[in-house]
Structures are given as C-alpha cells and as structure tokens.
Design a protein around this motif. Structure first.
Motif, PDB file in Angstrom:
ATOM      1  N   LYS A 207       0.829  -1.216   0.000  1.00  0.00           N
ATOM      2  CA  LYS A 207       0.000   0.000   0.000  1.00  0.00           C
ATOM      3  C   LYS A 207       0.858   1.259   0.000  1.00  0.00           C
ATOM      4  CE  LYS A 207      -3.129   2.599   3.015  1.00  0.00           C
ATOM      5  NZ  LYS A 207      -3.809   2.638   4.336  1.00  0.00           N
ATOM      6  N   ASP A 225      -4.976   5.822  -0.381  1.00  0.00           N
ATOM      7  CA  ASP A 225      -6.321   5.323  -0.081  1.00  0.00           C
ATOM      8  C   ASP A 225      -7.220   5.223  -1.310  1.00  0.00           C
ATOM      9  OD1 ASP A 225      -6.743   7.979  -0.590  1.00  0.00           O
ATOM     10  OD2 ASP A 225      -7.623   8.456   1.370  1.00  0.00           O
ATOM     11  N   GLU A 228      -7.791   1.452  -1.779  1.00  0.00           N
ATOM     12  CA  GLU A 228      -8.080   0.646  -0.589  1.00  0.00           C
ATOM     13  C   GLU A 228      -9.494   0.077  -0.679  1.00  0.00           C
ATOM     14  OE1 GLU A 228      -7.188   0.925   4.176  1.00  0.00           O
ATOM     15  OE2 GLU A 228      -7.365   2.751   3.002  1.00  0.00           O
TER      16      GLU A 228
END
Length: 269
Positions: A207, A225, A228
């Motif tokens: 990530k 994000d 995500e």
C-alpha cells in the motif's frame, strides 16, 4: 600482518557483494528524490533466492508441517498454511468427507484461515468475529463453487469481495486477509497453470510503496487510499505497471514476483 589480511578479505567481499545487490533507480515523488527497485526479472530472481533461505518465510510458505500438540493435548502449532491447502487440494474435486490424513473439509477450511491469519499477521479476529464469519462464508459455498470462484476466469473477484465485505454489526473489512487467502490457495490449487498467479497480495508495505511505481511506470499521481478496498482498481494498477516494465526491460514479472520484490525492498524502509 594477519590483521591486514583479514581486513583485505572483508573489503574484497564487500566489493564483490555489489554485483549481487538489487538494481535501483531514483525518481521524483512528492517533490523529493526517492529510490525504488527496478521491476526486472533478474531482481525478482535475486529476491526469491534470498527469501527462500529466510527462516520465517520458509516456515510459513514452504513448510508442510501439520498440527503440533502439547503434552496436555492442546494445540501448540496449528500447522502451516501450505500443509492445510495441500489437504484442500487433495479433496476439493471430490465428495470425500476426509483427507488422507483424516481431516474433514470443514476442519481444513478453518485451519487454512487460522494459518494464513497467523502467518501474515492480518489480525482477522480484531473485531472478535472475523475468523468465524469468514469460515462460515467460505463453507456456505460448495467445493465446486469455491474452486470456480477462485479460478475467476472473468476476473470479477467475486470470492475475494465476498470474503472481505462486512455483513455483521461491528465486523471489520477483511480486505488484506481476503487477498492473502485467495493468493496462497491459488498458488497451490492451480500450481503449474495460468491461474496460480491470479491474485496480488494487499498489505501495508505494498500500500505504502505502490504509488511510487504508479508514478514511475504510469506517470500518475494518486493517494494511497484511492485503491483501498477496491481490488479491481488495485490489481489493475499492478498489471499496468507490470506491462510497462515488460516494455522497458524485455521480460514480464509475475504478480507473485512483483509482490515479493516490493515487499522485500520496502519492508524495512
């Protein structure tokens, strides 16, 4: 004199080690110069060699040991995920109630979940229900359905999303765990076929590092994000990066190789 000879040997070894280091490159990211690892087949091969001798990795990903009991009969070690997935592979195409080692299909699924969770520190039970609800979800599918969804010829990722999506009050998303379950089971169930490399893992290392490679190979600036809990977008970025790296370096790397390379290079940075 002996001291000088020893120092010379050490220095020689350090110099010779340079040719074994991973190839890196410098990019501009967030207005800073940062190092990333080159996505070459040779770099992947070097990392595969290094992690195959890592004791922690070998125990979790290569070990085939089953349950180990304490003297009082309680479980000391649940067994490796590889052990349990091999048990699954043995009976997934059958209606046998037990594997050759005497484990039921339900026990095998449960212990795959526990082993994958333990080995990858995904904290599946941090919501006090994760292991049980994920087990029940997977067991609600027939063996045929599980294998078909795992194979996922249309790349819809229905199984992964089914595993990760919360369905109960207080339940957390199990996104990282779902990617690892699908990844490790596919590696063994579909070994030697195109489907063994169906899934990329999602974890904190990937990530935090992926955006640098999106910038370098796709010339896009995105935030961590943005992918995500969106697996199709996440793996889409990875595949586009792999395709671009193939254009640059002449050989495509696998999703598994991509995961290992970024994880190994960035995990301590």
């Amino acid at each position: 004199m002996e001291f000088i000879d020893i120092m010379s040997l050490i220095e020689e070894e350090k110099i010779n080690s340079e040719k074994y280091k991973l190839l890196e490159e410098i990019i501009e990211y967030n207005k800073e110069k940062v190092k990333i690892v080159k996505l070459t087949s040779d770099n992947v091969s070097r990392v595969e060699a290094m992690i195959s001798t890592d004791s922690d990795y070998k125990q979790s990903q290569m070990d085939e040991d089953g349950i180990v009991y304490k003297q009082d009969g309680t479980i000391k070690y649940i067994g490796s995920s590889r052990f349990w997935i091999l048990q699954l592979k043995e009976i997934i195409d059958t209606d046998l109630k037990y594997s050759s080692k005497g484990f039921s299909y339900e026990e095998i699924i449960n212990n795959i979940i526990v082993a994958v969770d333990n080995e990858n520190s995904t904290h599946l039970n941090s919501d006090k229900m994760g292991r049980n609800v994920v087990r029940d979800r997977i067991l609600s599918l027939s063996r045929l359905e599980l294998k078909k969804l795992l194979k996922d010829e249309k790349k819809e990722y229905k199984l992964l999303n089914y595993i990760q999506a919360p369905q109960h009050k207080g339940e957390k998303s199990h996104f990282s765990f779902a990617t690892k379950f699908c990844h490790y089971v596919s590696l063994i169930i579909f070994e030697g076929t195109e489907f063994e490399d169906n899934y990329s893992i999602y974890d904190n290392v990937l990530k935090k590092s992926l955006c640098k490679y999106i910038k370098k190979y796709l010339n896009l600036e995105i935030k961590e994000d943005s992918f995500e809990n969106d697996y199709k977008k996440y793996i889409g970025y990875i595949d586009s990066i792999r395709n671009k790296a193939e254009e640059l370096y002449g050989k495509k790397i696998s999703r598994n190789g991509f995961d290992h390379l970024l994880w190994y290079y960035h995990k301590g940075r």
